[in-house]
Design an enzyme around this catalytic site. Sequence first.
Site, PDB file in Angstrom:
ATOM      1  N   ARG A   1       0.863  -1.172   0.000  1.00  0.00           N
ATOM      2  CA  ARG A   1       0.000   0.000   0.000  1.00  0.00           C
ATOM      3  C   ARG A   1       0.911   1.237   0.000  1.00  0.00           C
ATOM      4  O   ARG A   1       2.042   1.179   0.492  1.00  0.00           O
ATOM      5  CB  ARG A   1      -0.900   0.030   1.237  1.00  0.00           C
ATOM      6  CG  ARG A   1      -1.808  -1.178   1.385  1.00  0.00           C
ATOM      7  CD  ARG A   1      -2.589  -1.097   2.690  1.00  0.00           C
ATOM      8  NE  ARG A   1      -3.548  -2.195   2.834  1.00  0.00           N
ATOM      9  CZ  ARG A   1      -3.286  -3.338   3.440  1.00  0.00           C
ATOM     10  NH1 ARG A   1      -2.078  -3.545   3.971  1.00  0.00           N
ATOM     11  NH2 ARG A   1      -4.204  -4.278   3.539  1.00  0.00           N
TER      12      ARG A   1
ATOM     13  N   LYS B   1      -1.987  -2.378   7.508  1.00  0.00           N
ATOM     14  CA  LYS B   1      -3.348  -2.003   7.862  1.00  0.00           C
ATOM     15  C   LYS B   1      -3.803  -2.844   9.052  1.00  0.00           C
ATOM     16  O   LYS B   1      -3.620  -4.059   9.077  1.00  0.00           O
ATOM     17  CB  LYS B   1      -4.273  -2.230   6.664  1.00  0.00           C
ATOM     18  CG  LYS B   1      -5.625  -1.540   6.787  1.00  0.00           C
ATOM     19  CD  LYS B   1      -6.369  -1.573   5.465  1.00  0.00           C
ATOM     20  CE  LYS B   1      -7.668  -0.803   5.554  1.00  0.00           C
ATOM     21  NZ  LYS B   1      -8.392  -0.804   4.262  1.00  0.00           N
TER      22      LYS B   1
ATOM     23  N   HIS C   1      -1.899   2.242  -6.107  1.00  0.00           N
ATOM     24  CA  HIS C   1      -2.886   1.228  -5.719  1.00  0.00           C
ATOM     25  C   HIS C   1      -3.188   0.293  -6.886  1.00  0.00           C
ATOM     26  O   HIS C   1      -3.449  -0.902  -6.680  1.00  0.00           O
ATOM     27  CB  HIS C   1      -4.173   1.885  -5.230  1.00  0.00           C
ATOM     28  CG  HIS C   1      -5.084   0.931  -4.523  1.00  0.00           C
ATOM     29  ND1 HIS C   1      -4.831   0.465  -3.256  1.00  0.00           N
ATOM     30  CD2 HIS C   1      -6.234   0.327  -4.922  1.00  0.00           C
ATOM     31  CE1 HIS C   1      -5.790  -0.375  -2.894  1.00  0.00           C
ATOM     32  NE2 HIS C   1      -6.662  -0.473  -3.884  1.00  0.00           N
TER      33      HIS C   1
ATOM     34  N   ARG D   1      -0.578  -2.430  -6.883  1.00  0.00           N
ATOM     35  CA  ARG D   1      -0.868  -3.446  -5.856  1.00  0.00           C
ATOM     36  C   ARG D   1      -1.940  -4.410  -6.345  1.00  0.00           C
ATOM     37  O   ARG D   1      -1.804  -5.634  -6.204  1.00  0.00           O
ATOM     38  CB  ARG D   1      -1.304  -2.734  -4.577  1.00  0.00           C
ATOM     39  CG  ARG D   1      -1.802  -3.646  -3.463  1.00  0.00           C
ATOM     40  CD  ARG D   1      -2.078  -2.805  -2.213  1.00  0.00           C
ATOM     41  NE  ARG D   1      -2.981  -3.453  -1.286  1.00  0.00           N
ATOM     42  CZ  ARG D   1      -2.624  -4.348  -0.374  1.00  0.00           C
ATOM     43  NH1 ARG D   1      -1.363  -4.713  -0.291  1.00  0.00           N
ATOM     44  NH2 ARG D   1      -3.511  -4.881   0.448  1.00  0.00           N
TER      45      ARG D   1
ATOM     46  N   HIS E   1      -4.155  -8.904   3.908  1.00  0.00           N
ATOM     47  CA  HIS E   1      -5.583  -8.808   4.204  1.00  0.00           C
ATOM     48  C   HIS E   1      -5.918  -9.656   5.424  1.00  0.00           C
ATOM     49  O   HIS E   1      -5.460 -10.793   5.535  1.00  0.00           O
ATOM     50  CB  HIS E   1      -6.426  -9.295   3.023  1.00  0.00           C
ATOM     51  CG  HIS E   1      -6.469  -8.320   1.895  1.00  0.00           C
ATOM     52  ND1 HIS E   1      -6.745  -8.700   0.605  1.00  0.00           N
ATOM     53  CD2 HIS E   1      -6.260  -6.980   1.856  1.00  0.00           C
ATOM     54  CE1 HIS E   1      -6.715  -7.637  -0.184  1.00  0.00           C
ATOM     55  NE2 HIS E   1      -6.421  -6.588   0.554  1.00  0.00           N
TER      56      HIS E   1
ATOM     57  N   TYR F   1     -11.093  -7.853  -3.847  1.00  0.00           N
ATOM     58  CA  TYR F   1      -9.959  -7.124  -4.413  1.00  0.00           C
ATOM     59  C   TYR F   1      -9.460  -7.734  -5.698  1.00  0.00           C
ATOM     60  O   TYR F   1      -9.036  -7.052  -6.611  1.00  0.00           O
ATOM     61  CB  TYR F   1      -8.832  -7.130  -3.367  1.00  0.00           C
ATOM     62  CG  TYR F   1      -7.792  -6.076  -3.544  1.00  0.00           C
ATOM     63  CD1 TYR F   1      -6.772  -6.227  -4.474  1.00  0.00           C
ATOM     64  CD2 TYR F   1      -7.800  -4.938  -2.754  1.00  0.00           C
ATOM     65  CE1 TYR F   1      -5.794  -5.265  -4.621  1.00  0.00           C
ATOM     66  CE2 TYR F   1      -6.824  -3.978  -2.886  1.00  0.00           C
ATOM     67  CZ  TYR F   1      -5.822  -4.152  -3.821  1.00  0.00           C
ATOM     68  OH  TYR F   1      -4.850  -3.194  -3.961  1.00  0.00           O
TER      69      TYR F   1
END
Length: 300
Positions: free
Chosen positions: A157, A182, A252, A255, A278, A287
């Site tokens: 990210r 994240k 992004h 990614r 994730h 995604y």
Amino acid sequence: MKTSEISKEHKELAASYLEHRMRLGYAEKGCKSLYNYLLEFLGWMERYGVGDVRDANASHIRDYESYLRQRPNKVIGGQLTEKSIYTHLKNASDFFEMLCANGGLESNPCAGLEIARPRDNASRTALSRAETELIYAAAETGKERAILAMGYGCGLRVGEMVACNVEDVNLRDGILIVPRGKGNKRRAVPMSGGVKEALSEYLHNERFSREKAFMLNERGRRMRKWTYNHRLQEIIERTGDQALIGKRITTHHLRHSIATHLLESGVDVKQVQLFLGHYHLETTQVYTHISQKQLEKLTL
């Protein structure tokens, strides 16, 4: 219009709006961004001839939307995205709602307008392998190749790219550590030979500083989010491919593209989930457009 040219009353209203959002518990960085958006709106209203923003009506807001659709993106060029336009308009509406709640306004001029949040499909558009190869071929410096290695090769990210320090890049073992991804999750991202080569080239041949940040700007300081996307846009412009340039690619997209390409190559979806960092497998499904059949095989 510069901030210094905006009326004192409007500056005070903008400051009140900033304090209002902070009291509601929103993150300081986001509050300041919306404060600046509001200053742009108030400055535009004054240029438009509305001396008191409380005299604004729905027609003014429609004209402001037209202005946003025409003004360039000040960071990467081109036009503003639908998401950015939505954020500007929603911010103006929230400002008017604050005035209504405080008794400074009878009604919100945005109330009768449809300000629908756009679906965020653009950021989930994967580049083709041919497009990825074009971008890599257009990179000219070690820094540019390192940016692509982090964004595409490691699937980071942009916030993780910004936070990456020299100590997180273990070239000997071929591992890039993300200490706090994240959700504050730590993960180890394996490097391919090409990624190791690109990061090593930048680290040993172009990067001369004792700063702990891995990627540095021209002043030798930690490179920030907008700079990554700006440098990526410069690389893409260099490809000369108008279709690719028109897609307004950000880090992004890199990614998402590596995740999609890994799945197309037959990499197990669980491994892609770990690679991306994730927490839920369902997030990886959305995604990367994983089929329900693949998920069923994993959960049996």
